[in-house]
Design a protein around this motif. Structure first.
Motif, short mmCIF file in Angstrom:
data_model
loop_
_atom_site.label_atom_id
_atom_site.label_comp_id
_atom_site.label_asym_id
_atom_site.label_seq_id
_atom_site.Cartn_x
_atom_site.Cartn_y
_atom_site.Cartn_z
N ALA A 141 -0.76 -7.68 1.24
CA ALA A 141 -0.95 -9.06 0.80
C ALA A 141 -0.54 -10.07 1.87
O ALA A 141 -1.09 -11.17 1.94
CB ALA A 141 -0.15 -9.31 -0.48
N ASP A 142 0.42 -9.68 2.70
CA ASP A 142 0.89 -10.57 3.77
C ASP A 142 0.02 -10.49 5.03
O ASP A 142 0.33 -11.11 6.05
CB ASP A 142 2.33 -10.23 4.14
N GLY A 143 -1.07 -9.71 4.98
CA GLY A 143 -1.98 -9.63 6.10
C GLY A 143 -1.67 -8.58 7.13
O GLY A 143 -2.35 -8.47 8.15
N VAL A 144 -0.63 -7.77 6.87
CA VAL A 144 -0.23 -6.76 7.85
C VAL A 144 -1.29 -5.67 7.96
O VAL A 144 -1.61 -5.20 9.07
CB VAL A 144 1.13 -6.15 7.47
N LEU A 145 -1.87 -5.25 6.83
CA LEU A 145 -2.89 -4.21 6.87
C LEU A 145 -4.08 -4.66 7.70
O LEU A 145 -4.60 -3.91 8.54
CB LEU A 145 -3.33 -3.86 5.44
N GLN A 146 -4.53 -5.88 7.49
CA GLN A 146 -5.68 -6.40 8.26
C GLN A 146 -5.36 -6.46 9.75
O GLN A 146 -6.20 -6.12 10.59
CB GLN A 146 -6.06 -7.78 7.73
N ALA A 147 -4.13 -6.88 10.07
CA ALA A 147 -3.75 -7.00 11.48
C ALA A 147 -3.70 -5.63 12.15
O ALA A 147 -4.15 -5.47 13.29
CB ALA A 147 -2.40 -7.70 11.59
N VAL A 148 -3.17 -4.63 11.46
CA VAL A 148 -3.08 -3.29 12.02
C VAL A 148 -4.46 -2.67 12.17
O VAL A 148 -4.73 -1.91 13.12
CB VAL A 148 -2.18 -2.40 11.14
N ALA A 149 -5.38 -3.01 11.26
CA ALA A 149 -6.72 -2.42 11.28
C ALA A 149 -7.65 -3.05 12.31
O ALA A 149 -8.71 -2.48 12.61
CB ALA A 149 -7.35 -2.53 9.89
N GLU A 150 -7.28 -4.21 12.85
CA GLU A 150 -8.16 -4.88 13.82
C GLU A 150 -8.37 -4.00 15.06
O GLU A 150 -7.43 -3.54 15.69
CB GLU A 150 -7.56 -6.21 14.23
N GLY A 151 -9.64 -3.80 15.36
CA GLY A 151 -9.98 -2.99 16.53
C GLY A 151 -9.76 -1.52 16.35
O GLY A 151 -9.84 -0.74 17.31
N GLY A 152 -9.50 -1.08 15.12
CA GLY A 152 -9.26 0.33 14.88
C GLY A 152 -9.87 0.79 13.56
O GLY A 152 -10.74 0.14 13.00
N ASN A 153 -9.36 1.91 13.09
CA ASN A 153 -9.88 2.52 11.86
C ASN A 153 -9.07 2.00 10.66
O ASN A 153 -7.84 2.05 10.67
CB ASN A 153 -9.78 4.04 11.96
N TRP A 154 -9.78 1.53 9.61
CA TRP A 154 -9.08 0.95 8.46
C TRP A 154 -8.25 2.01 7.72
O TRP A 154 -7.13 1.74 7.31
CB TRP A 154 -10.11 0.32 7.52
N GLN A 155 -8.80 3.21 7.56
CA GLN A 155 -8.07 4.26 6.87
C GLN A 155 -6.80 4.64 7.64
O GLN A 155 -5.75 4.94 7.05
CB GLN A 155 -8.96 5.49 6.67
N GLU A 156 -6.88 4.63 8.98
CA GLU A 156 -5.69 4.92 9.77
C GLU A 156 -4.65 3.84 9.60
O GLU A 156 -3.44 4.10 9.58
CB GLU A 156 -6.07 5.07 11.25
N ALA A 157 -5.09 2.60 9.44
CA ALA A 157 -4.16 1.49 9.19
C ALA A 157 -3.47 1.67 7.84
O ALA A 157 -2.27 1.41 7.70
CB ALA A 157 -4.89 0.15 9.25
N VAL A 158 -4.22 2.11 6.83
CA VAL A 158 -3.64 2.39 5.51
C VAL A 158 -2.57 3.47 5.64
O VAL A 158 -1.46 3.35 5.10
CB VAL A 158 -4.74 2.81 4.51
N ASP A 159 -2.90 4.54 6.39
CA ASP A 159 -1.93 5.62 6.59
C ASP A 159 -0.68 5.12 7.31
O ASP A 159 0.43 5.55 7.01
CB ASP A 159 -2.57 6.76 7.38
N THR A 160 -0.87 4.23 8.28
CA THR A 160 0.26 3.69 9.03
C THR A 160 1.22 2.92 8.12
O THR A 160 2.44 3.12 8.15
CB THR A 160 -0.23 2.78 10.16
N LEU A 161 0.67 2.04 7.28
CA LEU A 161 1.52 1.29 6.36
C LEU A 161 2.21 2.21 5.37
O LEU A 161 3.38 2.01 5.03
CB LEU A 161 0.69 0.23 5.60
N TRP A 162 1.51 3.22 4.93
CA TRP A 162 2.12 4.16 3.97
C TRP A 162 3.27 4.91 4.63
O TRP A 162 4.31 5.15 4.00
CB TRP A 162 1.06 5.12 3.44
#
Length: 326
Positions: free
Chosen positions: A297-318
């Motif tokens: 909600a704070d935009g961290v997922l979107q920031a981590v996913a920029e220029g990369g894989n969205w699923q990998e960003a989800v895994d990173t936050l988890w």
């Protein structure tokens, strides 16, 4: 399959305030204690409820067996002993019951290895006060306040009783069986004491005894790491708390992150992704789930996913929300 308690139960398991009978079903004769004089209703506001439940805007689905066992405890005026791993909603169940049935502020007694029965019952008299004085220098604790003679029952949360030394659960049986307790040295005239809710109150205690009019709704939680005395367990209705499933996780997400102007919540695809991660993970997941959604909600997922894989960003936050291994 557990029986449907919709036709006979007070509690529906939604967490939403609803119409409840002004008079509850009559208590069994062996669970009626006749305390008095009747006290005014307790405070309605509960500062701890939002942290426990969020803002409930849609029903929280509850397992039928859980709803049925809560209703059995309400009808029989017996404590509810809730066992389960951390993060399965054991403590929040007390707040759901109180919120839905309109029973006012939850009395919470967090247990530690140093907790004693007297700590839960009362504190005092203090230096310069006598127990027979007006006010008596005595303030009732959460357990003691729960047994004051309110017309409708108070909700008492005894949180993590398995942390206590063995003597406390055994001593607790005495109060639960008697429906109250006496203040040593109070005399026949009876003191006036303050309550856990209101330190400035002067509650009269006829004959120097606290005795309930309506037996409180007692929710005792434990992780099951240590066995509790059989004398206590047999006096309770037992409930095994289950890990939250996908439907409950989505409902919790909706209540914890309501859509508000200027404060968007996590996107639906992020909620779905973290529901899948929670379902595939071992150990407590509810706090991880909420933390991951807060980051999204704070935009961290979107920031981590920029220029990369969205699923990998989800895994990173988890992974970031996982507890550190000792």
């Amino acid at each position: 399959m557990p029986p449907n308690s919709q036709s006979w139960g007070l509690y529906r398991g939604t967490g939403l305030p609803g119409a409840t009978p002004e008079e509850w079903p009559q208590a069994p004769a062996w669970r009626s204690f006749g305390g008095g004089p009747e006290l005014p209703p307790p405070p309605v506001d509960d500062p701890c409820a939002p942290a426990a439940l969020g803002t409930i805007r849609q029903p929280l689905p509850a397992p039928p067996d859980e709803v049925a066992r809560v209703n059995v405890a309400l009808h029989l005026r017996r404590p509810l002993l809730v066992t389960g791993e951390p993060g399965t909603g054991k403590s929040s169940l007390a707040y759901r019951i109180s919120e839905e049935l309109g029973l006012g502020r939850v009395l919470r007694w967090p247990i530690t290895s140093l907790s004693t029965l007297r700590e839960g019952l009362y504190d005092g008299p203090y230096e310069g006060h006598d127990v027979g004085e007006y006010g008596g220098g005595i303030r009732l604790g959460p357990l003691g306040t729960a047994f004051l003679p309110y017309r409708r029952p108070r909700v008492l949360l005894i949180d993590r009783l398995d942390r206590a030394e063995i003597g406390l659960p055994e001593d607790l049986c005495t109060v639960l069986t008697a429906g109250g307790f006496a203040l040593p040295g109070a005399g026949s005239t009876g003191p006036r004491v303050s309550s856990h809710d209101d330190p400035s109150a002067a509650v009269p205690l006829p004959d120097g005894a606290v005795r309930c009019r309506a037996f409180p709704v007692v929710v005792i939680t434990t992780t099951g790491e240590r066995d509790l005395p059989s004398d206590l367990v047999r006096r309770c209705v037992t409930l095994r708390s289950q890990r939250p499933g996908p439907d409950l996780l989505r409902a919790i997400a909706a209540n914890r992150f309501p859509t508000e102007p200027g404060r968007p919540g996590p996107a639906p695809d992020a909620v779905d992704a973290f529901v899948e991660r929670a379902a595939a993970s071992e150990g407590p997941v509810l706090e991880r789930f909420l933390d991951a959604l807060r980051l999204a909600a704070d935009g961290v997922l979107q920031a981590v996913a920029e220029g990369g894989n969205w699923q990998e960003a989800v895994d990173t936050l988890w992974q970031w929300t996982a507890p550190e291994e000792p």
